[in-house]
Design an enzyme around this catalytic site. Sequence first.
Site, PDB file in Angstrom:
ATOM      1  N   GLU A  97       0.814  -1.217   0.000  1.00  0.00           N
ATOM      2  CA  GLU A  97       0.000   0.000   0.000  1.00  0.00           C
ATOM      3  C   GLU A  97       0.848   1.267   0.000  1.00  0.00           C
ATOM      4  O   GLU A  97       0.530   2.242  -0.684  1.00  0.00           O
ATOM      5  CB  GLU A  97      -0.954  -0.002   1.197  1.00  0.00           C
ATOM      6  N   HIS A 166      -9.541  -5.568  11.003  1.00  0.00           N
ATOM      7  CA  HIS A 166     -10.186  -5.369   9.708  1.00  0.00           C
ATOM      8  C   HIS A 166     -11.580  -4.763   9.863  1.00  0.00           C
ATOM      9  O   HIS A 166     -12.415  -4.889   8.966  1.00  0.00           O
ATOM     10  CB  HIS A 166     -10.314  -6.704   8.958  1.00  0.00           C
TER      11      HIS A 166
END
Length: 374
Positions: A97, A166
């Site tokens: 990322e 998450h």
Amino acid sequence: MLGVARRRLGSGCALGQLMQALRPAAAAAAARTYSAAAKEMTVREALNSALDEEMSADPSVFLMGEEVGEYQGAYKISKGLLDKYGPDRVLDTPITEAGFTGIGVGAAYQGLRPVVEFMTFNFSMQAIDHIINSAAKSNYMSAGQINVPIVFRGPNGAAAGVGAQHSQCYAAWYAHVPGLKVLTPYSAEDARGLLKAAIRDPDPVVFLENELLYGESFPVSAEVLDSSFCLPIGKAKIEQEGKDVTITAFSKMVGYALQAAEILSKEGISAEVINLRSIRPLDRATINASVRKTNRLVTLEEGFPQHGVGAEICMSVVEDSFEYLDAPVERIAGADVPMPYAANLERMAVPQVEDIVRAAKRACYRAVPMAATA
């Protein structure tokens, strides 16, 4: 990637300038009241169609992220785009990322319009330096000489059974940062209109979707399906008018608020439900106008309570409409704990419809106060 940027820059500038000239008219058209819905569209289809139309209209727009190409997106948002636009504009990236977000910001510096997809916004923490220090601050630090027209998008907040790492909501995190715009669509109309607005915007936009809404269908009008459709950034939508209590919500929680409003109506309480749509900028005018009408406020979000979106809304009302309040503001948020993995505990950690109903009743003095039951 830099070679792609150089090639695309030359072909995209003139069209990009033309698009900028046409956008005010599109935004004005989007502000009017829409006709009755003609068909149903899922949020997934709305996002896909918005991406497709903006990529078709402006060759400087491209998509990059993990599995956005060959796999057609982890949630199939980018289905069909690789075949249509090719690997120069739909780029599969490694699992890094920080790397591909930095490339995206650099491409935006050079006049392209990247759409960077995170498989989940929890993974954006790997790239947060690029989002905040490189993207959000560059326009200010360059005295307006550098625009960073980039969109960071992907699922945000709790899904189901994916644990603490998450399941976080990043609305308040990114809304804290000057230089960013933060959008939170709920319906197919929101997803389509706001994503188009985000891609066309000259500044970095954090676009927070919700995984559990991707498959939800919503009615859409012919105007929403028009390729020129675009929603204004910073403008909330009153999903349901009411006179007794105002409920503010965003993303998935809007649906919960509407369910609660239906229950409350059967008990004689008329709730006004505001879909915030935009967290930064926040539509303080619509919120305060509603509170001045209903004299009561319930804020709803699934993120952590401390320093949350609800706290900012509460302060806005205290500053601008305190004398109109007939009851203390009720704030509903996720539990102040990391998200549990067990399903029963997970349900307790996020707001439920019954929590909204109880809060609205307390605000309307139709229930025993929480302190009295402690």
